[in-house]
Design a protein around this motif. Structure first.
Motif, PDB file in Angstrom:
ATOM      1  N   LEU A  11       0.908  -1.212   0.152  1.00 13.15           N
ATOM      2  CA  LEU A  11      -0.003  -0.096  -0.044  1.00 13.15           C
ATOM      3  C   LEU A  11       0.966   1.172  -0.038  1.00 13.15           C
ATOM      4  O   LEU A  11       1.765   1.179   0.545  1.00 13.15           O
ATOM      5  CB  LEU A  11      -1.013   0.226   1.276  1.00 13.15           C
ATOM      6  N   THR A  12       0.320   2.387  -0.746  1.00 14.47           N
ATOM      7  CA  THR A  12       1.024   3.499  -0.623  1.00 14.47           C
ATOM      8  C   THR A  12       0.648   4.130   0.905  1.00 14.47           C
ATOM      9  O   THR A  12      -0.151   3.610   1.362  1.00 14.47           O
ATOM     10  CB  THR A  12       0.719   4.613  -1.592  1.00 14.47           C
ATOM     11  N   VAL A  79       3.560  -0.839   3.833  1.00  9.87           N
ATOM     12  CA  VAL A  79       3.425   0.597   3.458  1.00  9.87           C
ATOM     13  C   VAL A  79       4.611   1.196   3.096  1.00  9.87           C
ATOM     14  O   VAL A  79       5.698   1.218   3.965  1.00  9.87           O
ATOM     15  CB  VAL A  79       2.815   1.051   4.856  1.00  9.87           C
ATOM     16  N   GLY A  80       4.492   2.017   2.206  1.00 13.19           N
ATOM     17  CA  GLY A  80       5.785   2.764   1.665  1.00 13.19           C
ATOM     18  C   GLY A  80       5.625   3.216   0.310  1.00 13.19           C
ATOM     19  O   GLY A  80       4.686   3.296  -0.327  1.00 13.19           O
ATOM     20  N   ALA A  81       6.725   3.888   0.147  1.00 13.95           N
ATOM     21  CA  ALA A  81       6.821   4.528  -1.431  1.00 13.95           C
ATOM     22  C   ALA A  81       6.533   3.480  -2.384  1.00 13.95           C
ATOM     23  O   ALA A  81       6.680   2.330  -1.997  1.00 13.95           O
ATOM     24  CB  ALA A  81       8.166   5.288  -1.599  1.00 13.95           C
ATOM     25  N   GLY A  92       2.964  -3.426  -6.759  1.00 16.30           N
ATOM     26  CA  GLY A  92       3.164  -1.824  -6.824  1.00 16.30           C
ATOM     27  C   GLY A  92       3.538  -1.502  -8.438  1.00 16.30           C
ATOM     28  O   GLY A  92       3.585  -0.259  -8.481  1.00 16.30           O
ATOM     29  N   MET A  93       4.068  -2.519  -9.107  1.00 23.27           N
ATOM     30  CA  MET A  93       4.459  -2.126 -10.424  1.00 23.27           C
ATOM     31  C   MET A  93       3.233  -2.484 -11.386  1.00 23.27           C
ATOM     32  O   MET A  93       2.424  -3.250 -11.640  1.00 23.27           O
ATOM     33  CB  MET A  93       5.532  -3.050 -10.829  1.00 23.27           C
ATOM     34  N   GLY A 109      -0.852  -6.150  -7.486  1.00 26.04           N
ATOM     35  CA  GLY A 109      -1.146  -5.840  -6.006  1.00 26.04           C
ATOM     36  C   GLY A 109      -2.576  -6.655  -5.585  1.00 26.04           C
ATOM     37  O   GLY A 109      -2.966  -7.418  -6.641  1.00 26.04           O
ATOM     38  N   SER A 110      -2.783  -6.238  -4.296  1.00 24.41           N
ATOM     39  CA  SER A 110      -4.222  -6.806  -4.108  1.00 24.41           C
ATOM     40  C   SER A 110      -5.267  -6.133  -4.674  1.00 24.41           C
ATOM     41  O   SER A 110      -5.282  -5.020  -4.781  1.00 24.41           O
ATOM     42  CB  SER A 110      -4.260  -6.990  -2.411  1.00 24.41           C
ATOM     43  N   ARG A 111      -6.497  -6.792  -4.843  1.00 22.83           N
ATOM     44  CA  ARG A 111      -7.496  -6.198  -5.383  1.00 22.83           C
ATOM     45  C   ARG A 111      -7.946  -4.936  -4.501  1.00 22.83           C
ATOM     46  O   ARG A 111      -8.420  -4.155  -5.245  1.00 22.83           O
ATOM     47  CB  ARG A 111      -8.685  -7.275  -5.457  1.00 22.83           C
TER      48      ARG A 111
END
Length: 167
Positions: A11-12, A79-81, A92-93, A109-111
């Motif tokens: 997650l962002t 959590v992060g960038a 995250g890609m 990523g997760s739905r």
């Protein structure tokens, strides 16, 4: 708040904060509002034919399920960038891949996370835990591989591009 459990969804910070705000609302004021509606409907008498009571109980059940889901998601989230722009496929890609001869672009990523991240972006999401997501994770642009689909077929994949999601 940064969490680093490798088994959770990526997650962002913004997505984490948004989901946390929703959890705070549905587990606090909204939960209390439902309880008050149930109490009000209960005071009206016969519960067998009380549609307001049954509707409020159903809403309570759905809300409790959402609370449990969000708690589990947030407790285990990474959590992060955005991930590094190094061409390696990971959560995250945004990946462009040729899959069985057809080029597709999608977010890994997760739905749940993707609904939040990609709101407004018309991008398909594949879980990193899906057969294809698991097969391509850790691979680089230019890699060719195959994975076994749930129907048992071997599906060829070539990674064309992998860039961090810029939602």
């Amino acid at each position: 708040m940064t969490k680093t459990d490798n088994h959770g969804a990526w997650l962002t910070q913004e997505a984490y904060d948004r989901l946390k705000k929703e959890l705070d609302h549905i587990s606090g004021p909204y939960r209390q509002e439902i309880v008050e509606r149930i109490d009000q409907a209960r005071s009206e008498g016969d519960l067998k034919e009380n549609g307001g009571y049954h509707a409020a109980r159903e809403e309570q059940s759905k809300n409790e399920g959402r609370i449990a889901h969000l708690k589990a998601l947030l407790d285990n989230a990474q959590v992060g960038a955005a991930p590094a722009d190094d061409g390696v496929v990971e959560p995250g890609m945004v990946v462009t891949a040729e899959i069985a001869g057809e080029e597709m672009t999608f977010l890994i990523g997760s739905r749940e996370v993707a609904e939040d991240l990609a709101a407004g972006d018309d991008i398909e999401v594949f879980s990193e835990k899906s057969p294809m997501g698991a097969a391509i994770s850790g691979h680089r642009v230019g890699d060719e591989l195959s994975y076994t689909a749930p129907n048992g077929k071997d599906i060829p994949v070539r990674i064309v591009d992998a860039k961090p999601f810029q939602g």
